[in-house]
Scaffold this motif. Structure first.
Motif, PDB file in Angstrom:
ATOM      1  N   THR A  97      39.502  26.075  40.072  1.00 29.33           N
ATOM      2  CA  THR A  97      38.219  26.771  40.221  1.00 29.33           C
ATOM      3  C   THR A  97      37.846  26.896  41.698  1.00 29.33           C
ATOM      4  N   SER A  98      36.747  27.609  41.930  1.00 28.30           N
ATOM      5  CA  SER A  98      36.299  27.809  43.316  1.00 28.30           C
ATOM      6  C   SER A  98      35.511  26.614  43.850  1.00 28.30           C
ATOM      7  N   ARG A 101      37.399  24.818  46.843  1.00 28.87           N
ATOM      8  CA  ARG A 101      38.372  25.542  47.692  1.00 28.87           C
ATOM      9  C   ARG A 101      38.007  25.544  49.168  1.00 28.87           C
ATOM     10  N   ASN A 129      42.110  31.395  44.526  1.00 27.37           N
ATOM     11  CA  ASN A 129      41.818  32.482  43.604  1.00 27.37           C
ATOM     12  C   ASN A 129      43.113  33.280  43.385  1.00 27.37           C
ATOM     13  N   CYS A 130      43.254  33.829  42.171  1.00 31.61           N
ATOM     14  CA  CYS A 130      44.499  34.524  41.824  1.00 31.61           C
ATOM     15  C   CYS A 130      44.846  35.666  42.784  1.00 31.61           C
ATOM     16  N   GLN A 157      42.478  44.436  39.232  1.00 30.32           N
ATOM     17  CA  GLN A 157      42.602  43.156  38.531  1.00 30.32           C
ATOM     18  C   GLN A 157      42.487  43.318  37.015  1.00 30.32           C
ATOM     19  N   GLY A 161      41.841  37.928  33.946  1.00 32.00           N
ATOM     20  CA  GLY A 161      41.238  37.143  35.024  1.00 32.00           C
ATOM     21  C   GLY A 161      39.847  36.659  34.667  1.00 32.00           C
ATOM     22  N   TRP A 162      39.213  37.341  33.739  1.00 33.12           N
ATOM     23  CA  TRP A 162      37.848  36.993  33.343  1.00 33.12           C
ATOM     24  C   TRP A 162      37.829  36.281  31.988  1.00 33.12           C
ATOM     25  N   GLU A 213      34.185  37.482  44.623  1.00 36.19           N
ATOM     26  CA  GLU A 213      35.659  37.588  44.563  1.00 36.19           C
ATOM     27  C   GLU A 213      36.201  38.092  45.903  1.00 36.19           C
ATOM     28  N   LYS A 216      35.956  35.453  48.457  1.00 37.20           N
ATOM     29  CA  LYS A 216      36.985  34.420  48.240  1.00 37.20           C
ATOM     30  C   LYS A 216      38.263  34.838  48.960  1.00 37.20           C
ATOM     31  N   ARG A 238      38.094  45.812  38.748  1.00 36.80           N
ATOM     32  CA  ARG A 238      38.646  45.483  37.428  1.00 36.80           C
ATOM     33  C   ARG A 238      39.194  46.755  36.798  1.00 36.80           C
ATOM     34  N   HIS A 245      47.712  41.261  38.034  1.00 32.30           N
ATOM     35  CA  HIS A 245      46.859  41.853  39.071  1.00 32.30           C
ATOM     36  C   HIS A 245      47.744  42.639  40.053  1.00 32.30           C
TER      37      HIS A 245
HETATM   38  O1  3JN Z   1      38.497  37.930  37.501  1.00 34.31           O
HETATM   39  C1  3JN Z   1      39.539  37.580  38.028  1.00 34.31           C
HETATM   40  O2  3JN Z   1      40.534  38.300  38.012  1.00 34.31           O
HETATM   41  C2  3JN Z   1      39.599  36.290  38.722  1.00 34.31           C
HETATM   42  C3  3JN Z   1      38.425  35.465  38.438  1.00 34.31           C
HETATM   43  C4  3JN Z   1      38.314  34.243  38.896  1.00 34.31           C
HETATM   44  C5  3JN Z   1      37.149  33.423  38.629  1.00 34.31           C
HETATM   45  C6  3JN Z   1      36.276  33.778  37.617  1.00 34.31           C
HETATM   46  C7  3JN Z   1      35.144  33.020  37.379  1.00 34.31           C
HETATM   47  C8  3JN Z   1      34.872  31.901  38.129  1.00 34.31           C
HETATM   48  C9  3JN Z   1      36.917  32.260  39.383  1.00 34.31           C
HETATM   49  C10 3JN Z   1      37.881  31.848  40.433  1.00 34.31           C
HETATM   50  O3  3JN Z   1      38.964  31.340  40.115  1.00 34.31           O
HETATM   51  O4  3JN Z   1      37.562  32.024  41.608  1.00 34.31           O
HETATM   52  C11 3JN Z   1      35.760  31.510  39.128  1.00 34.31           C
HETATM   53  C12 3JN Z   1      35.420  30.316  39.944  1.00 34.31           C
HETATM   54  O5  3JN Z   1      36.126  29.316  39.862  1.00 34.31           O
HETATM   55  O6  3JN Z   1      34.427  30.401  40.652  1.00 34.31           O
END
Ligand code: 3JN
Length: 340
Positions: A97-98, A101, A129-130, A157, A161-162, A213, A216, A238, A245
């Protein structure tokens, strides 16, 4: 004999958690005891690991006693509570998760790119993040050879991812619209209708007009390369794809580098595959990359609009490279480097 480790997966019922379990199996990870965990909402459901069925337990502060490795993917709020608890109990957390990070005391790692950061961990290691993870892989050998001044990236994406609800929403809307093109569809998980559409919003907007995003990608790229001079501007979109992705990436290098050299560098970088023969219609698409561990790069060409500019198209399975695989590779690297 090599050691085996007690491994827990927190978020075991989610898409990434399930992929983590699959990859632990595929990679023949040295697991002694396996413990699937989840939040209260999904605890009690079943998962299978190496042919044995397990009941997913509800994560509690005491769950991590005797665990040595924790793969976490149950959302930032869950990680905020449980990662420090696990670390305190001696369980090294690899968190998808974020939440941690950008914490200066937490390494942010793509093992092929910055393995040196792993040893600085104090109990928690973050997975990027991916979208960041798949971008920094082919950029790493370019960075090392020619330096990187600026990156302009647009992402395409997939709905996975969601989460699984977002994929279901895409199929559901698609079915309704195929049956009746004038049907009104509900957008509950993705910000707008995703079927037959593109949505330039991933996560919430921030004060500067970028989404979280996008920020990030800016912050994490600089942290992974340990270089705050790299400029990054991202637009994250998206698209109606289930898994995988894609990214258009424009890079301005510090020194001149030929396209032939870029192809060679990316092609010989671990886990990167050059798939680039436009005359034969060869370039990667998400459908072709689903279920694969590599990061695929095509459309590599010189940017005709500026000096030292390179354009490319990067595609990867976001659930694997951008999440579950990256986490398992970090754990494997800790084992081979005797850091655990
Ligand atoms: O939507 C995507 O393709 C990636 C999404 C990542 C995501 C979605 C919700 C919360 C994250 C992430 O990994 O950054 C988080 C989060 O951890 O904040």
């Amino acid at each position: 004999m090599a050691n085996n480790y007690n491994v827990c997966v927190l978020g075991a019922t989610g898409m990434v958690g399930k992929e983590m379990i699959k990859i632990l199996e595929e990679q023949n990870f040295p697991v002694a005891r396996f413990l699937p965990l989840a939040s209260e909402r999904t605890a009690g459901s079943k998962v299978t690991f190496r042919g044995k069925e397990y009941t997913v337990e509800e994560a509690k502060p005491g769950s991590f006693k005797d665990m040595q490795i924790g793969l976490f993917s149950a959302g930032a709020k869950v990680s905020k509570v449980f990662a420090p608890e696990a670390a305190k109990a001696g369980c090294v957390v690899i968190d998808n998760t974020s939440q941690f990070r950008m914490d200066p005391s937490v390494p942010l790692v793509v093992p092929e790119v910055n393995p040196q950061a792993i040893k600085r961990h104090k109990g928690i290691i973050a997975n990027p993040n991916c979208s960041t993870a798949q971008m920094v892989l082919p950029l790493k050998p370019i960075y090392d050879k020619a330096g990187i001044e600026r990156i302009v990236v647009s992402t395409y994406q997939s709905t996975s991812g969601w989460g699984k609800e977002a994929i279901a929403e895409m199929y559901d809307q698609t079915k309704k619209l195929l049956a009746d093109p004038r049907a009104r569809v509900e957008a509950k998980y993705i910000f707008k209708q995703i079927a037959f559409n593109c949505v330039p919003q991933i996560d919430q907007f921030t004060d500067n007009g970028y989404t979280k995003e996008e920020m990030k990608m800016y912050d994490e790229t600089r942290k992974i390369f340990e270089d705050d001079n790299i400029q990054v501007t991202a637009t994250c979109v998206r698209v109606p794809v289930a898994i995988g992705h894609s990214e258009t990436v424009n890079v301005k290098t510090r020194k001149k580098i030929s396209i032939a050299e870029v192809r060679k560098l990316i092609g010989s970088f671990p886990t990167c595959v050059v798939m680039d023969d436009p005359a034969k219609g060869i370039y990667p698409t998400p459908i072709e990359c689903e279920g694969r561990n590599e990061t695929f790069v095509g459309r590599i060409r010189e940017d005709i609009s500026q000096e030292n500019g390179i354009d490319m198209w990067i595609v990867s399975d976001n659930l694997r490279r951008g999440a579950a695989l990256n986490a398992v590779l970090i754990a494997q690297k800790m084992i081979t480097d005797k850091l655990i």
